[in-house]
Design a protein around this motif. Structure first.
Motif, PDB file in Angstrom:
ATOM      1  N   LEU A  48      17.203 -20.346  -0.517  1.00 57.91           N
ATOM      2  CA  LEU A  48      15.755 -20.407  -0.297  1.00 57.91           C
ATOM      3  C   LEU A  48      15.264 -21.852  -0.278  1.00 57.91           C
ATOM      4  O   LEU A  48      14.483 -22.243   0.601  1.00 57.91           O
ATOM      5  N   ALA A  49      15.726 -22.647  -1.236  1.00 57.32           N
ATOM      6  CA  ALA A  49      15.305 -24.051  -1.291  1.00 57.32           C
ATOM      7  C   ALA A  49      15.773 -24.819  -0.054  1.00 57.32           C
ATOM      8  O   ALA A  49      15.004 -25.582   0.551  1.00 57.32           O
ATOM      9  N   PHE A  50      17.023 -24.614   0.339  1.00 65.04           N
ATOM     10  CA  PHE A  50      17.548 -25.308   1.511  1.00 65.04           C
ATOM     11  C   PHE A  50      16.847 -24.853   2.789  1.00 65.04           C
ATOM     12  O   PHE A  50      16.659 -25.658   3.719  1.00 65.04           O
ATOM     13  N   SER A  51      16.463 -23.578   2.856  1.00 69.79           N
ATOM     14  CA  SER A  51      15.735 -23.090   4.035  1.00 69.79           C
ATOM     15  C   SER A  51      14.419 -23.835   4.190  1.00 69.79           C
ATOM     16  O   SER A  51      14.033 -24.223   5.304  1.00 69.79           O
ATOM     17  N   GLY A  52      13.721 -24.023   3.070  1.00 69.79           N
ATOM     18  CA  GLY A  52      12.467 -24.774   3.122  1.00 69.79           C
ATOM     19  C   GLY A  52      12.677 -26.211   3.543  1.00 69.79           C
ATOM     20  O   GLY A  52      11.890 -26.770   4.330  1.00 69.79           O
ATOM     21  N   MET A  53      13.772 -26.822   3.056  1.00 69.66           N
ATOM     22  CA  MET A  53      14.057 -28.211   3.422  1.00 69.66           C
ATOM     23  C   MET A  53      14.391 -28.335   4.906  1.00 69.66           C
ATOM     24  O   MET A  53      13.967 -29.285   5.573  1.00 69.66           O
ATOM     25  N   ILE A  54      15.140 -27.374   5.420  1.00 71.21           N
ATOM     26  CA  ILE A  54      15.484 -27.401   6.846  1.00 71.21           C
ATOM     27  C   ILE A  54      14.230 -27.235   7.693  1.00 71.21           C
ATOM     28  O   ILE A  54      14.053 -27.902   8.725  1.00 71.21           O
ATOM     29  N   ALA A  55      13.321 -26.356   7.241  1.00 72.54           N
ATOM     30  CA  ALA A  55      12.060 -26.167   7.971  1.00 72.54           C
ATOM     31  C   ALA A  55      11.232 -27.449   7.974  1.00 72.54           C
ATOM     32  O   ALA A  55      10.663 -27.841   9.001  1.00 72.54           O
ATOM     33  N   LEU A  56      11.178 -28.131   6.825  1.00 75.00           N
ATOM     34  CA  LEU A  56      10.440 -29.396   6.751  1.00 75.00           C
ATOM     35  C   LEU A  56      11.052 -30.444   7.673  1.00 75.00           C
ATOM     36  O   LEU A  56      10.338 -31.183   8.360  1.00 75.00           O
ATOM     37  N   ALA A  57      12.388 -30.506   7.667  1.00 73.30           N
ATOM     38  CA  ALA A  57      13.058 -31.482   8.526  1.00 73.30           C
ATOM     39  C   ALA A  57      12.816 -31.163   9.997  1.00 73.30           C
ATOM     40  O   ALA A  57      12.605 -32.067  10.817  1.00 73.30           O
ATOM     41  N   ALA A  58      12.835 -29.868  10.345  1.00 75.08           N
ATOM     42  CA  ALA A  58      12.624 -29.469  11.736  1.00 75.08           C
ATOM     43  C   ALA A  58      11.211 -29.809  12.201  1.00 75.08           C
ATOM     44  O   ALA A  58      10.989 -30.162  13.361  1.00 75.08           O
ATOM     45  N   MET A  59      10.225 -29.725  11.301  1.00 76.52           N
ATOM     46  CA  MET A  59       8.835 -30.031  11.653  1.00 76.52           C
ATOM     47  C   MET A  59       8.528 -31.519  11.591  1.00 76.52           C
ATOM     48  O   MET A  59       7.420 -31.943  11.888  1.00 76.52           O
ATOM     49  N   GLY A  60       9.512 -32.307  11.145  1.00 76.77           N
ATOM     50  CA  GLY A  60       9.295 -33.742  11.076  1.00 76.77           C
ATOM     51  C   GLY A  60       8.589 -34.192   9.818  1.00 76.77           C
ATOM     52  O   GLY A  60       8.317 -35.380   9.641  1.00 76.77           O
ATOM     53  N   LEU A  61       8.295 -33.254   8.892  1.00 70.47           N
ATOM     54  CA  LEU A  61       7.594 -33.629   7.671  1.00 70.47           C
ATOM     55  C   LEU A  61       8.485 -34.413   6.716  1.00 70.47           C
ATOM     56  O   LEU A  61       7.992 -35.044   5.782  1.00 70.47           O
ATOM     57  N   ALA A  62       9.796 -34.386   6.946  1.00 74.93           N
ATOM     58  CA  ALA A  62      10.707 -35.150   6.091  1.00 74.93           C
ATOM     59  C   ALA A  62      10.481 -36.652   6.247  1.00 74.93           C
ATOM     60  O   ALA A  62      10.863 -37.429   5.378  1.00 74.93           O
ATOM     61  N   VAL A  63       9.857 -37.052   7.364  1.00 75.04           N
ATOM     62  CA  VAL A  63       9.569 -38.472   7.564  1.00 75.04           C
ATOM     63  C   VAL A  63       8.656 -38.997   6.453  1.00 75.04           C
ATOM     64  O   VAL A  63       8.771 -40.149   6.025  1.00 75.04           O
ATOM     65  N   VAL A  64       7.753 -38.128   5.982  1.00 77.10           N
ATOM     66  CA  VAL A  64       6.859 -38.525   4.894  1.00 77.10           C
ATOM     67  C   VAL A  64       7.667 -38.889   3.656  1.00 77.10           C
ATOM     68  O   VAL A  64       7.416 -39.900   2.994  1.00 77.10           O
ATOM     69  N   LEU A  65       8.651 -38.056   3.321  1.00 82.05           N
ATOM     70  CA  LEU A  65       9.502 -38.330   2.165  1.00 82.05           C
ATOM     71  C   LEU A  65      10.333 -39.587   2.403  1.00 82.05           C
ATOM     72  O   LEU A  65      10.543 -40.384   1.490  1.00 82.05           O
ATOM     73  N   HIS A  66      10.784 -39.760   3.638  1.00 84.94           N
ATOM     74  CA  HIS A  66      11.634 -40.899   3.950  1.00 84.94           C
ATOM     75  C   HIS A  66      10.885 -42.220   3.824  1.00 84.94           C
ATOM     76  O   HIS A  66      11.455 -43.248   3.448  1.00 84.94           O
ATOM     77  N   THR A  67       9.583 -42.196   4.129  1.00 86.50           N
ATOM     78  CA  THR A  67       8.816 -43.436   4.123  1.00 86.50           C
ATOM     79  C   THR A  67       8.057 -43.666   2.826  1.00 86.50           C
ATOM     80  O   THR A  67       7.606 -44.784   2.572  1.00 86.50           O
ATOM     81  N   SER A  68       7.908 -42.631   2.010  1.00 88.76           N
ATOM     82  CA  SER A  68       7.137 -42.776   0.776  1.00 88.76           C
ATOM     83  C   SER A  68       8.068 -43.000  -0.409  1.00 88.76           C
ATOM     84  O   SER A  68       8.740 -42.077  -0.875  1.00 88.76           O
TER      85      SER A  68
END
Length: 207
Positions: A48-68
């Motif tokens: 479940l946790a990894f599914s959410g992370m994959i969804a965030l990465a697919a939507m590009g929201l992981a960029v926020v984590l990468h830059t913050s």
């Protein structure tokens, strides 16, 4: 995404799934104490946790984590703190009484939450999805990029559950060796030490 990309993705992905991290260590420990079935079902929390992370990465929201830097720091401190908490619980866990059958369902939900929180508390995981999965996406393919990401993510989760089953199987095999209090206490404390080291590794991790 073509067949050659998939054939490259599967072994690379499975090697990543099988890496001896804190979640795989939890599956090993849970199976040695509660049995193969319970450890495998509890692994749904990690999925479940990894599914959410994959969804965030697919939507590009992981960029926020990468830059913050501050968000990354906050997540990794909370994640490391939770690993230290589990390690402390394992270190002090009683070893004289076997797990009761009556509390199996409640224990399964507890273990699933543990798996979920440990996976979600590692900000490097979402960065792995951001950096790893796109390498196997073919831009000039007839399949849309989002659909390719979906299929690769689904394949990653299937292989992750295979890794859960393998670690849980090893833990279940070791279960009979740790039926006595002495070996069980040693195993708990070794597991606690490794989880503590994983927490320290997470604290010093950089983006």
């Amino acid at each position: 995404m073509d067949l050659s990309s998939v054939l490259l993705f599967i072994p690379a992905c499975f090697a990543l799934n099988m890496a001896p991290g804190p979640n795989n260590l939890l599956s090993l420990h849970n199976a040695s104490r509660y049995g193969l079935r319970t450890a495998c079902v509890a692994g749904a929390g990690r999925i479940l946790a990894f599914s959410g992370m994959i969804a965030l990465a697919a939507m590009g929201l992981a960029v926020v984590l990468h830059t913050s830097e501050y968000l990354f720091l906050a997540i990794k401190v909370v994640g490391a703190g939770y690993l230290f908490y589990i390690a402390w619980q394992l270190w002090r866990a009683p070893v004289g009484v076997a797990a009761s059958t009556g509390g199996e369902l409640r224990g399964m939900w507890h273990l699933a939450r543990q798996e979920c929180f440990v996976a979600a508390g590692n900000p490097k995981a979402i960065l792995i999805f951001t950096a790893f999965l796109p390498q196997f996406v073919t831009v000039d393919s007839r399949m849309p990029v989002s659909e390719q990401f979906l299929w690769l993510g689904a394949l990653f989760l299937v292989l992750e559950w295979a890794a859960i089953a393998l670690y849980a199987g090893l833990g279940a095999y070791l279960q009979r060796w740790f039926s006595q209090p002495g070996p069980r206490r040693l195993f708990n404390r070794v597991s606690a030490s490794l989880l503590g080291c994983a927490g320290l590794g997470l604290l010093v991790a950089r983006r």
